[in-house]
Design an enzyme around this catalytic site. Structure first.
Site, PDB file in Angstrom:
ATOM      1  N   ASP A 125       0.864  -1.190   0.000  1.00 52.51           N
ATOM      2  CA  ASP A 125       0.000   0.000   0.000  1.00 52.51           C
ATOM      3  C   ASP A 125       0.901   1.241   0.000  1.00 52.51           C
ATOM      4  O   ASP A 125       1.720   1.410   0.898  1.00 52.51           O
ATOM      5  CB  ASP A 125      -0.875  -0.032   1.272  1.00 52.51           C
ATOM      6  N   ASP A 184      -3.381   2.277  -5.748  1.00 55.80           N
ATOM      7  CA  ASP A 184      -2.162   2.301  -4.927  1.00 55.80           C
ATOM      8  C   ASP A 184      -2.022   1.081  -4.013  1.00 55.80           C
ATOM      9  O   ASP A 184      -1.252   1.109  -3.063  1.00 55.80           O
ATOM     10  CB  ASP A 184      -2.117   3.591  -4.083  1.00 55.80           C
ATOM     11  N   GLU A 185      -2.745   0.044  -4.302  1.00 53.28           N
ATOM     12  CA  GLU A 185      -2.679  -1.155  -3.454  1.00 53.28           C
ATOM     13  C   GLU A 185      -2.705  -2.410  -4.317  1.00 53.28           C
ATOM     14  O   GLU A 185      -3.421  -2.446  -5.324  1.00 53.28           O
ATOM     15  CB  GLU A 185      -3.924  -1.258  -2.570  1.00 53.28           C
TER      16      GLU A 185
END
Lengths: 81, 406
Positions: free
Chosen positions: B8, B107-108
């Site tokens: 993350d 973003d993960e």
């Protein structure tokens, strides 16, 4: 101050390890010696391959746009503390 | 047993901006959805830098509120193309160091490192390698937090444990005690409505959730959610890292305008533009939609949502616009200016159906094919209706998609 521009500029570059590194920017009759290339990213804009170089010297941040089709450089962002 | 790793990015969009521009480092900055001071004020904080978060700025918070809390906050419009390249670089690093990866958002991502790591000692080394390689590929400022555990839920929970730049390992033997220290709402998938329902039946922690029988949970939450809750309280999860992309259940586009729309002409222009955007996405996925729904949000934040089932499925902008326009006429409160319009399509059928017998439909299909080829080659703004030329939508990120990649 943060400005969004689209000004044509002259850029001298180094070619090292199959990479282009902007070295000096000439904008508005002034020369800026680039101290650091912080980020490079590329994208496809309307069918054209564009490279963006986020660079800085001691006082300014500049975002430079290289159009690989016509090899035109433009200054698109300027940030001065 | 699987070893799952969750990566993350920390304050993703803000970190990328601080990586690109060293003069923003150490300062409270926020990324908004719009460009220009006037438009930014209507926008929300999409990401706040770590410095801004320390001063009380949260996401998603209206920009005006964020500025009130933190007057020195520097607002920047999002540059989705820059962020999408950083996402790609992170995914590339994960792919090189794992068996399977699953993107969870911009973003993960999850990675199954079972066979590469072999055990949790190996997993610790792999996690550190991944973190170093991401820093090398994306820049030192684009730091990630990593969680490792026996399931996706535990790995995700662990990555949120230490931020920024954390690495948390939860071994299978520690799962129950680790869960017991966490509030229920920290688990991805347990939302506000579920919490409220759980509390109404006397469940407020993982300990009390474990005391509930499967029969009771299935009765209260229906089989899928009930069984999931029963298992998750025991650290059991059957859903592994899934690297195959499933077909979407709906395709849509919504947009908050730079100013509230009051006049019919501008409402129609923007609705047509949204319909064209949705239609293009449908055709890219080779779908036709059998259901269209419309969302209208007014300047007082009240909204209407209405849908229609179609007799003939569609994938061209004009047809979608006509249906959406009918729906808008049905629900629109003409006394209120419109802040947001959204069209969503669902109930897809595959494009490869027999060609229509009618010449008009055949011509429309071949015109759409030609249009799509032009847009594919020269970009999405290369060709548009004269009516929508004034309607330009700013590129955004939503979920794990970036607008410019769709």
């Amino acid at each position: 101050m943060h400005q969004y521009l689209n000004d044509p500029i002259d850029v001298s570059v180094d070619f090292t390890n199959q990479r282009v590194r902007p070295h000096t920017v000439c904008w508005d009759n002034q020369m800026y010696k680039i101290k650091k290339v912080n980020l490079v990213h590329n994208t496809n804009e309307d069918g054209q391959h564009i490279f963006y170089f986020s660079v800085s010297d001691d006082a300014n941040f500049m975002k430079l746009r290289l159009n690989t089709q016509n090899l035109e450089w433009r200054l698109v962002e300027l940030y001065t503390d | 047993m699987s070893i799952i790793l969750h990566v993350d990015f920390n304050s993703f969009f803000a970190s990328v901006e601080q990586q690109a521009n060293p003069f923003l480092r150490g300062k409270p900055i926020a990324i908004t959805g719009k460009r220009g001071i006037k438009d930014m004020k209507r926008s929300i904080v999409a990401t706040a830098s770590i410095e801004a978060k320390r001063l009380g700025v949260k996401t998603p918070m209206p920009v005006m509120e964020a500025k009130r809390i933190c007057p020195e906050l520097i607002l920047l419009p999002g540059d989705m193309r820059k962020y999408s390249e950083i996402t790609d670089r992170m995914l590339r690093v994960l792919r090189e160091n794992s068996d399977k990866i699953e993107q969870f958002s911009t973003d993960e991502a999850f990675a199954d490192i079972t066979s590469i790591a072999q055990d949790y000692f190996g997993a610790t080394i792999i996690a550190q390698i991944i973190r170093n390689q991401i820093a090398q590929a994306c820049g030192e400022l684009c730091s990630v937090s990593i969680g490792v555990g026996p399931s996706k839920t535990i790995a995700k929970l662990a990555s949120g444990e230490t931020k920024p730049n954390g690495l948390t390992i939860v071994q299978p033997s520690e799962v129950i005690s680790y869960l017991d220290k966490k509030p229920l709402e920290d688990v991805c998938g347990i939302g506000r409505a579920t919490i409220k329902h759980l509390e109404s039946i006397g469940i407020s922690s993982f300990q009390t959730l474990r005391m509930a029988s499967m029969k009771k949970l299935v009765h209260e939450f229906k089989p899928i959610t009930g069984m999931w809750l029963y298992n998750i309280a025991r650290g059991i999860e059957h859903d592994g890292v899934n690297d195959s992309q499933e077909d979407p259940k709906s395709i849509g586009h919504s947009y908050t305008f730079a100013h509230d729309l009051e006049f019919d002409a501008e409402i129609k222009t923007n609705l047509l533009s949204i319909a064209d955007t949705v239609a293009l996405r449908l055709r890219k996925m080779k779908f036709k939609a059998g259901h269209i729904s419309l969302l209208v949000r007014y300047n007082d934040f009240s909204s209407n949502h209405i849908g229609i089932k179609l007799t003939n499925s569609v994938n061209d902008g004009l047809s979608i616009y006509k249906y959406a326009s009918q729906l808008l006429n049905k629900v629109r409160d003409i006394n209120k200016p419109i802040r947001l319009l959204g069209i969503s399509t669902s109930q897809f059928s595959n494009l490869e159906k027999p060609v229509s017998l009618f010449l008009k439909d055949q011509k429309m299909q071949s015109a759409l094919c030609a249009q799509d080829c032009i847009l594919e080659k020269f970009g999405n703004r290369a060709l548009c209706r004269a009516a929508t030329i004034s309607s330009v939508f700013q590129e955004r990120a939503s979920g794990w998609h970036y607008d410019h990649q769709l």
